[in-house]
Each structure stands twice: as structure tokens, then as C-alpha cells.
Design a protein around this motif. Structure first.
Motif, PDB file in Angstrom:
ATOM      1  N   ASN A  18       0.828  -1.207   0.000  1.00 34.95           N
ATOM      2  CA  ASN A  18       0.000   0.000   0.000  1.00 34.95           C
ATOM      3  C   ASN A  18       0.865   1.261   0.000  1.00 34.95           C
ATOM      4  OD1 ASN A  18      -2.389  -1.472   0.015  1.00 34.95           O
ATOM      5  ND2 ASN A  18      -2.462  -1.559   2.248  1.00 34.95           N
ATOM      6  N   THR A  19       2.005   1.177   0.693  1.00 40.86           N
ATOM      7  CA  THR A  19       2.960   2.296   0.688  1.00 40.86           C
ATOM      8  C   THR A  19       3.520   2.507  -0.704  1.00 40.86           C
ATOM      9  OG1 THR A  19       3.582   1.871   2.989  1.00 40.86           O
ATOM     10  CG2 THR A  19       5.132   3.150   1.654  1.00 40.86           C
TER      11      THR A  19
ATOM     12  N   ALA B 209       0.957   4.069  -3.023  1.00 40.43           N
ATOM     13  CA  ALA B 209       0.856   5.514  -2.800  1.00 40.43           C
ATOM     14  C   ALA B 209       2.049   6.247  -3.398  1.00 40.43           C
ATOM     15  CB  ALA B 209       0.747   5.804  -1.306  1.00 40.43           C
TER      16      ALA B 209
ATOM     17  N   HIS C 113       1.719   6.533  -7.236  1.00 40.37           N
ATOM     18  CA  HIS C 113       0.713   7.481  -7.717  1.00 40.37           C
ATOM     19  C   HIS C 113       1.044   8.927  -7.344  1.00 40.37           C
ATOM     20  CE1 HIS C 113      -2.091   4.741  -9.651  1.00 40.37           C
ATOM     21  NE2 HIS C 113      -1.675   3.865  -8.766  1.00 40.37           N
ATOM     22  N   LYS C 114       1.843   9.119  -6.333  1.00 41.56           N
ATOM     23  CA  LYS C 114       2.351  10.466  -6.050  1.00 41.56           C
ATOM     24  C   LYS C 114       3.315  10.896  -7.165  1.00 41.56           C
ATOM     25  CE  LYS C 114       1.901  10.506  -1.016  1.00 41.56           C
ATOM     26  NZ  LYS C 114       2.603  10.593   0.290  1.00 41.56           N
TER      27      LYS C 114
ATOM     28  N   ILE D 208      -3.107  10.652   0.248  1.00 43.95           N
ATOM     29  CA  ILE D 208      -3.349   9.252  -0.082  1.00 43.95           C
ATOM     30  C   ILE D 208      -4.834   8.997  -0.317  1.00 43.95           C
ATOM     31  CG2 ILE D 208      -3.229   6.882   0.779  1.00 43.95           C
ATOM     32  CD1 ILE D 208      -0.667   7.638   2.233  1.00 43.95           C
TER      33      ILE D 208
ATOM     34  N   ILE E 268      -5.886   9.874  -3.752  1.00 42.16           N
ATOM     35  CA  ILE E 268      -5.475   8.912  -4.774  1.00 42.16           C
ATOM     36  C   ILE E 268      -6.563   7.862  -4.949  1.00 42.16           C
ATOM     37  CG2 ILE E 268      -3.823   7.098  -5.365  1.00 42.16           C
ATOM     38  CD1 ILE E 268      -1.679   8.726  -3.867  1.00 42.16           C
ATOM     39  N   TYR E 269      -7.076   7.352  -3.830  1.00 44.23           N
ATOM     40  CA  TYR E 269      -8.104   6.313  -3.881  1.00 44.23           C
ATOM     41  C   TYR E 269      -9.452   6.872  -4.353  1.00 44.23           C
ATOM     42  CZ  TYR E 269      -4.988   3.047  -1.498  1.00 44.23           C
ATOM     43  OH  TYR E 269      -3.931   2.211  -1.191  1.00 44.23           O
TER      44      TYR E 269
END
Length: 276
Positions: free
Chosen positions: A42-43, A46, A49-50, A249, A252-253
Motif C-alpha cells: 500500500n505504501t 501511494a 501514484h504520487k 493518499i 489517490i483512492y
């Protein structure tokens, strides 16, 4: 120094970020990257996508000069990552009544694309279904400089844009290699093939994140052209850290689709709450 950048509030070291960017350059999956760097997936999701969000400025600042080959590319809508309660259709493929539709389906994403004689590339999602004059204008306004030569196929969608923007238009008929003036679409066709290989490196790219991957492809192509391989992670880090592109974050979702998927799939009359 990191305020509003990809590493805003990040507890990860510079070395980890550099190694992560090398994994991106190598087109490793999120799962493989997480295993290699010993991070939670998950990190890593993120982080990726950053970085993709930071590449948006690369597209926005792209200028196309000289001979510019332009064409549209289509990708099927991918609902990967969409929660069940927000699905616009059943998860399994469905056939429309009366068989498949001829031509470009409204269920396909339309991507305006171009490459100029200096190898600058541009991709932008402009809607769904066949490209229109408005889509061409939306994509290429302020991108293709006046007095450039725009080389396209024979779709009328490009004619109004070229006329309104004082751009010479050279069109190549379908089924032919070049037109009477010797212009071809070989560069844009090759670019599309390379994009297919790039996207094929991943197990499906959600349509809601597709623009980020298109921007990544363009930036990576520039990097391969301009920077030695060993220096690429550092140059990429310098670039993304210089962009005011911080994204939370949760945002992003929550990212929205670039098209109205509920309108596109309205014909299905699908209700997620009725599904087991």
C-alpha cells in the motif's frame, strides 16, 4: 524543502526513494517493488501514484513543433479498483443485444496522441468513442505551435482545428503508407506500438489512473533519450521533487474516472445492490 512535493511528510529516506524510482524505470509491479524494497504494497502504491501525479506538469508543459504526426488511440475501459457498490456494470464481460457494435465503441477511451520531429510526445484522454473536432481542439490547443505541419489520417475531426490555428494539414489515406507529398504516420504508429508494450508490463491499468501512466510513458521516453541510464533515477528524483504536486493518499483512492462511466453503461440498467 519537501513541502507540497511527493515526499511531503514522508518518513522514507532519500535512498529508498531513489531505489523506488529505479523500480519504476525497470517497470516492476507494485508487488515486486514492495518485496524488493521491503515495504508494504500500500505504501508502494501511494508512492507510485504520487510520482504519477508529479508527471502531470510534464504533459502540461509539452510543446509540439515542426512536423507533428497526430492520431487517436483507443483503450477499453478498465474498472480495476472500483468498489462493488460503485460498479456501473457486472464484473463479468457482457455482450450487448444484437451482437457487437461496428467501429469504435463508446465503451472505449479515446486518447489524443502526437509526436513531433524533435521526438516530443503527447497523450491526453479526451473522452470516449470516436474522436470529434471538439476533442481535437481540447487536446491540442496551445500544444501545436502556429506554422507547424500537422500530419494525420483523413478524419475530418482534424480539419477544423488546423484551419482555426493556422496549421498546415497533411492527411494520409487509410491503407496507404504516405501521401502525395511524402508525409507518413510511421512515427506515431511506432509510438502507439511502444505504448502498448509499456502498458502491457502491468496487470491491467485502471482507466481512472490511465492518464498518469500515459504521462509516465512520455516522461520515461524523454529520459531514455536525454539521460544516461545510471543517472535516470537521480534526474527523475530532481524533477518530481521540484513539482508542487502533493496529493493526499485518500485523494489517490478517490480519483475520479476521466469519463462518465455511469452514463456510458446506462444501457445495462445495472444495480450493484442486487448482486450477490
Amino acid at each position: 524543502d519537501t513541502t507540497n512535493t511527493v515526499s511531503n511528510n514522508s518518513k522514507l529516506t532519500f535512498e529508498i526513494w531513489i531505489n523506488f524510482l529505479q523500480c519504476m524505470i525497470d517497470k516492476l509491479s507494485i508487488r515486486k517493488t514492495a518485496a524488493k524494497l521491503e515495504l508494504n504494497k500500500n505504501t508502494v502504491f501511494a508512492m507510485r501514484h504520487k510520482v504519477l501525479n508529479a508527471f502531470e506538469s510534464f504533459r502540461e508543459n509539452t510543446e509540439l513543433l515542426g512536423e507533428v504526426q497526430a492520431d487517436e488511440k483507443y483503450e477499453s475501459i478498465n474498472l480495476k479498483g472500483t468498489r462493488k457498490e460503485k460498479m456501473p456494470r457486472a464484473s463479468k464481460p457482457r455482450k450487448s443485444k444484437g451482437g457487437s457494435k461496428r467501429g469504435i465503441s463508446s465503451h472505449q477511451i479515446c486518447i489524443a496522441s502526437a509526436i513531433d520531429e524533435y521526438d516530443n510526445t503527447f497523450f491526453e484522454i479526451v473522452g470516449n468513442g470516436p474522436i470529434t473536432s471538439d476533442m481535437v481542439t481540447e487536446a491540442f490547443s496551445n500544444k501545436i505551435k502556429e506554422d507547424s505541419i500537422m500530419i494525420t489520417d483523413c478524419k475530418s475531426s482534424y480539419e477544423k482545428f488546423a484551419k482555426d490555428n493556422n496549421i498546415k494539414l497533411e492527411q494520409v489515406k487509410s491503407g496507404t503508407y504516405k501521401n502525395s507529398n511524402g508525409y507518413t504516420l510511421s512515427e506515431i504508429n511506432g509510438l502507439h506500438s511502444n505504448l502498448d508494450l509499456f502498458l502491457g508490463s502491468f496487470v491491467g491499468v485502471s482507466t481512472k489512473h490511465l492518464q498518469g501512466y500515459l504521462d509516465w510513458f512520455s516522461y520515461q521516453k524523454y529520459l531514455n533519450y536525454a539521460v544516461e541510464v545510471l543517472q535516470q533515477p537521480n534526474i527523475m528524483m530532481n524533477y518530481i521533487i521540484s513539482q508542487n504536486s502533493y496529493i493526499k493518499i485518500e485523494d489517490i483512492y478517490k480519483k475520479e474516472f476521466p469519463v462518465d462511466i455511469y452514463q456510458i453503461y446506462a444501457e445495462y440498467n445495472f444495480n450493484p445492490s442486487t448482486q450477490i
